[in-house]
Design an enzyme around this catalytic site. Structure first.
Site, PDB file in Angstrom:
ATOM      1  N   THR A   1      29.187  29.316  43.524  1.00  0.00           N
ATOM      2  CA  THR A   1      29.234  28.162  44.424  1.00  0.00           C
ATOM      3  C   THR A   1      27.844  27.672  44.789  1.00  0.00           C
ATOM      4  O   THR A   1      27.629  26.459  44.943  1.00  0.00           O
ATOM      5  CB  THR A   1      30.021  28.528  45.697  1.00  0.00           C
ATOM      6  OG1 THR A   1      31.357  28.867  45.337  1.00  0.00           O
ATOM      7  CG2 THR A   1      30.051  27.368  46.686  1.00  0.00           C
TER       8      THR A   1
ATOM      9  N   SER B   1      32.126  32.645  39.357  1.00  0.00           N
ATOM     10  CA  SER B   1      32.195  34.114  39.299  1.00  0.00           C
ATOM     11  C   SER B   1      33.606  34.627  39.046  1.00  0.00           C
ATOM     12  O   SER B   1      33.775  35.792  38.675  1.00  0.00           O
ATOM     13  CB  SER B   1      31.611  34.747  40.561  1.00  0.00           C
ATOM     14  OG  SER B   1      32.425  34.536  41.684  1.00  0.00           O
ATOM     15  N   SER B   2      34.621  33.804  39.199  1.00  0.00           N
ATOM     16  CA  SER B   2      35.962  34.234  38.804  1.00  0.00           C
ATOM     17  C   SER B   2      36.066  34.395  37.289  1.00  0.00           C
ATOM     18  O   SER B   2      36.997  35.034  36.785  1.00  0.00           O
ATOM     19  CB  SER B   2      37.012  33.217  39.285  1.00  0.00           C
ATOM     20  OG  SER B   2      36.750  31.941  38.742  1.00  0.00           O
TER      21      SER B   2
END
Length: 371
Positions: A20, A61-62
């Site tokens: 993010t 990051s997912s």
């Protein structure tokens, strides 16, 4: 890009991985695409700090994989091969930051710090928290020593071990539900309040030297799955993971580590086939304990599973992965050795070395006075 403030007294390398803090609007939602230089340009520098940027990769990051994490681990070790580097800051997405931080910490033997940070609000927004978090992370990286890998978010300093994302959107995204924070940062000072618990660090695994995220010829890594128990839970998914080739399984049990007799039997069968099984819990805080039979932790341990203490699922999985990667696949090829190593990583004994910091830490000054 290199940025300097006040002569570059402390040299910090920022490794940018996306998340993010680097995400911009894509028309239907946000995705990571800002460079490390762009992210760094949003934050002021602490006094006496020189910063260099490494753009390693740029992913939400997912979508983080073990190959990404091992490539980062290698980059951290390569960066610290330069004795002129005083610390590292990793900008990272929050979804899997806790797993990456723990992997780095398990293999971190250097006195110099690695500090992970990120943001809950996207890059370039007027109320973005990324610039403040990055400033704080740089301040911590320039100030502390002998604390291992840290997570710095919203003015709080957390040890990598035990730190999990506890807020989906709020600025204070991370905490350790089973322990106090490690310290705090603000007003140009870093206060470290306790010593983190860390097992003896592991050497860099061979897989980290060849990790190549996103390439078709990347070497396969051990499969480690997470299975959650629930009302009406049965062994189906656990057995499916074993059939799919899992070499490690994290069972997310209920309560202090409880499941069913059927699941305990499936665990025993998996262990007999050489699969490492670790048991954690759905409960946010507190340790696991051998209290109940009837498929509870008493029976799961008797079946060959190890309890994870206060580690939760994501970090327990990293402990399994690091065990399987230790010395190639040697630990996995020797069940007793693999179990012993995994137990050590899960228990995480307290380190005896004092925490050291420079400049702005009240507790660091007290340590220095005793030296």
């Amino acid at each position: 890009m290199k940025r300097t403030n006040d002569g570059g007294a402390r040299r910090i390398v920022v490794i940018s991985t996306g998340g993010t803090i680097a995400s911009r609007w894509q028309g239907t939602g946000y995705a990571a695409d800002a460079s490390g230089d762009d992210v760094l340009a949003t934050a002021p520098l602490p006094e006496g700090v020189t910063v260099e940027v490494v753009d390693l990769f740029n992913v939400n990051s997912s979508r983080m994989t073990s190959a990404h994490q091992l490539a980062l681990l290698r980059t951290v070790h390569e960066t610290f091969a330069d004795p002129g580097v005083d610390g590292i800051v990793v900008t990272h997405g929050t979804d899997t930051l806790e797993e990456t931080a723990f992997l780095l910490d398990l293999h971190h033997a250097d006195s110099r710090p690695v500090v992970l940070t990120g943001a809950q609000r996207p890059f370039g927004t007027g109320d973005g928290d990324g610039p403040g978090n990055l400033y704080d992370a740089l301040q911590v990286a320039a100030s502390v020593r002998d604390l291992g890998v840290l997570v710095v978010f919203d003015g709080r300093v957390h040890a990598a071990r035990g730190a999990v994302k506890t807020q989906t959107l709020a600025a204070d995204a991370f905490s350790d539900p089973s322990a106090e924070r490690l310290g705090r940062v603000g007003f140009s000072r870093v206060d470290i309040e306790r010593q983190p618990e860390r097992p003896a660090p592991l050497p860099l695994p061979a897989a980290a030297l060849t990790a190549a995220p996103g390439t078709a010829d990347a070497a396969p890594l051990p499969r480690v799955d997470i299975i959650t128990h629930h009302s009406d839970g049965d062994p189906f998914l656990l057995n499916a993971a074993v059939s799919a080739g899992a070499r490690g399984i994290v069972l997310v049990a209920t309560g202090a580590g409880n499941a069913t007799p059927e699941i305990a039997a499936a665990v025993a069968e998996a262990v007999a086939r050489g699969v490492l099984v670790a048991v954690t819990t759905r409960v946010p805080a507190g340790p696991l304990a051998e209290i109940y039979t009837g498929g509870g932790a008493v029976d799961l341990v008797a079946a060959g599973a190890l309890l994870t203490g206060t580690l939760r699922a994501g970090q327990a999985r990293i402990a399994l992965l690091s065990t399987l990667l230790a010395e190639g696949a040697t630990a996995a090829g020797d069940p007793a050795r693999g179990t012993a190593l995994l137990r050590r990583l899960l228990e995480g004994p307290v380190r005896a070395e004092p925490a050291l910091a420079t400049g702005h830490s009240r507790s660091a000054s007290a340590v220095a006075a005793r030296a």
